[in-house]
Write an enzyme that holds these catalytic residues in place. Structure first.
Site, short mmCIF file in Angstrom:
data_model
loop_
_atom_site.label_atom_id
_atom_site.label_comp_id
_atom_site.label_asym_id
_atom_site.label_seq_id
_atom_site.Cartn_x
_atom_site.Cartn_y
_atom_site.Cartn_z
N LYS A 127 0.86 -1.19 0.00
CA LYS A 127 0.00 0.00 0.00
C LYS A 127 0.89 1.22 0.00
CE LYS A 127 -4.49 0.81 0.26
NZ LYS A 127 -5.63 -0.07 -0.03
N ASP A 167 -7.01 4.34 -4.26
CA ASP A 167 -7.68 4.17 -2.97
C ASP A 167 -8.32 5.55 -2.72
OD1 ASP A 167 -7.71 2.08 -0.58
OD2 ASP A 167 -7.49 4.01 0.37
N1 GLU Z 1 -7.45 0.22 -2.72
C1 GLU Z 1 -8.19 -0.97 -3.03
C2 GLU Z 1 -8.18 -1.89 -1.84
O1 GLU Z 1 -8.26 -1.43 -0.72
C3 GLU Z 1 -7.77 -1.60 -4.34
C4 GLU Z 1 -6.33 -1.93 -4.50
C5 GLU Z 1 -5.94 -2.38 -5.91
O2 GLU Z 1 -6.78 -2.43 -6.80
O3 GLU Z 1 -4.76 -2.71 -6.07
O4 GLU Z 1 -8.17 -3.08 -1.96
#
Ligand code: GLU
Length: 446
Positions: A127, A167
């Site tokens: 992340k 996100d």
């Molecule tokens: N931010 C999204 C999550 O919390 C998607 C992440 C992504 O698609 O890599 O899973």
């Protein structure tokens, strides 16, 4: 279910990562479920799997300087936490929000490891993000910030190493600016370095809808397991971003009625059911506030400052942000007859709230299972990029639906197997953990 060994590890994690309260909370929730797993798998203790899983493989923190519209230099902080790559390249979104600091990115990255494992697709957990606040910024400022952010990030990412996405605060516009900058710096058109791309340049159909649709598919499965469905149900969806919008859309499609949604300014209540086209226009095109909904829908009410969870509903879908459902909110929901909760956001319910839902034995779908449809569809985007192909909406949606059904089934069965029937917290944490742990053992001490 905390045993002594796990309690020691948890204390070590909190001492090693001081002040990162959201990270502690996310770790605590997983460790609390792992007592029976360690009893069955002594090899995990021998290989120090839990200690290793709690320590990110790599943490990158960098300066993001940019020039605002009044020609003033601004400095933000950028993060990418590459948490675990046992199952595949690091995968997870980027969050741009003033609340971002290392503890937030670590909690999200930690959750992402298990969520991604649950999808059954070959993706590790990571992340990133920044404390940059996109609110009130011009397109030019957003672009310059994204370019500066990518000017550092580009050296760390790649189709086989780390694949960021969106996100909170990062959508199609931001992904476009970052992809453009990556392409310019590297002189390479590598579609697979980011997901959530535009449909004309390597994006996947259904990616925009996926988190919302997926969480509704998950709740549909939980209801089905209890002989019930969405038909005729009243629902409340917090937030009004991408996740909330497509959660509302799918609930309406399945015969439910969403009567409230929100943003940081407050919530709107429309007893006739939220008119989604107005919310889409307001939020996706005009980038306005939900309050303005009442300008065109006079019968609807805007409530400033109250809790959206006071609105009576049978299904609650927290789709805004972490810790938005307190113990008090959870109690109110249960008292008002809520029978199912599906988390579109990451860790939106506080530990006190989770306890109340579990004790009330309502169908509670934690974020790492319920909202895995977003990242799963990102993995489908990676598949399409790798094969230079693009799939139809129907086919991609069918794949998403199957993935969500399987996640539900695996969580449900794992909870039964480990003696906590109907407990999707136990089911998701144990199922996700086992996949990662087995892979880590197989790969040796790395
Ligand atoms: N931010 C999204 C999550 O919390 C998607 C992440 C992504 O698609 O890599 O899973």
């Amino acid at each position: 279910m905390y045993n002594e060994k796990l309690a020691i590890i948890y204390d070590e994690v909190t001492a090693r990562n001081p002040g990162e309260v959201e990270f502690h909370q996310a770790v605590n929730e997983v460790l609390e479920c792992l007592g029976p797993v360690l009893a069955r798998h002594p090899e995990f203790a021998q290989h120090k799997i839990i200690r290793r899983i709690c320590e990110p493989e790599r943490q990158i923190i960098f300066r993001v300087p940019w020039v605002d519209d009044s020609h003033e230099v601004q400095i933000n902080r950028g993060f990418r936490v590459e948490f675990n790559s046992a199952l595949g390249p690091y995968k997870g979104g980027l969050r741009f929000h003033p609340s971002v600091y290392l503890g937030i990115i670590k909690f999200l990255g930690f959750e992402q490891i298990f969520k991604n494992a649950l999808t059954g697709l070959p993706i590790g957990g990571g992340k990133g993000g920044s404390d940059f606040d996109p609110k009130g910024k011009s397109d030019g400022e957003i672009m310059r910030f994204c370019q500066s952010f990518m000017t550092e990030l580009y050296r760390h990412i790649g189709e086989y190493t780390d694949v960021p996405a969106g996100d909170i605060g990062v959508g199609g516009r931001e992904i476009g600016f970052m992809f453009g900058q990556y392409k310019r710096i590297t002189n390479r058109y590598e579609s697979g370095i980011l997901t959530g791309k535009g449909l004309d340049w390597g994006g996947s159909l259904v990616r925009t809808e996926a988190t919302g649709y997926g969480s509704v598919y998950f709740v549909e499965e939980m209801l089905k397991a209890r002989g019930d469905s969405f038909d005729g149900k009243t629902a409340v969806v917090s937030g009004s971003g991408n996740v909330a919008i497509y959660t509302i859309e799918k609930i309406h499609e399945l015969g439910g009625k969403v009567v409230a949604c929100s943003d940081s300014g407050g919530y709107i209540y429309d007893e006739k059911g939220i008119d989604l086209s107005s919310i889409k226009l307001l939020k996706e095109i005009q980038r306005g506030r939900v309050e303005e909904y009442t300008d065109t829908h006079k019968h609807a009410k805007f409530v400033k400052g109250g809790s959206i969870w006071d609105v009576p509903c049978e299904v609650a879908m927290p789709s805004a942000t972490e810790n938005e459902v307190s113990g008090k909110d959870a109690k109110k929901l249960v008292e008002n007859g809520c029978i199912a909760v599906g988390e579109g956001a990451n860790m939106p319910t506080t530990p006190e709230g989770v306890k109340i839902f579990l004790e009330a034995k309502i169908a509670y779908g934690p974020g790492k299972a319920a909202n895995a449809g977003g990242v799963a569809t990102s993995a489908l985007e990676m598949q399409q990029n790798a094969s230079r192909d693009s799939w139809t909406f129907e086919y991609t949606d069918r794949r998403l639906h199957t993935i969500m059904r399987n996640i539900h089934k695996n969580c449900f069965e794992t909870a039964e197997e480990y003696g906590s029937p109907g407990n999707y917290v136990v089911g998701s944490n144990i199922y996700g953990f086992l996949k990662v742990a087995h892979a880590m053992v197989a790969m040796g001490v790395i």
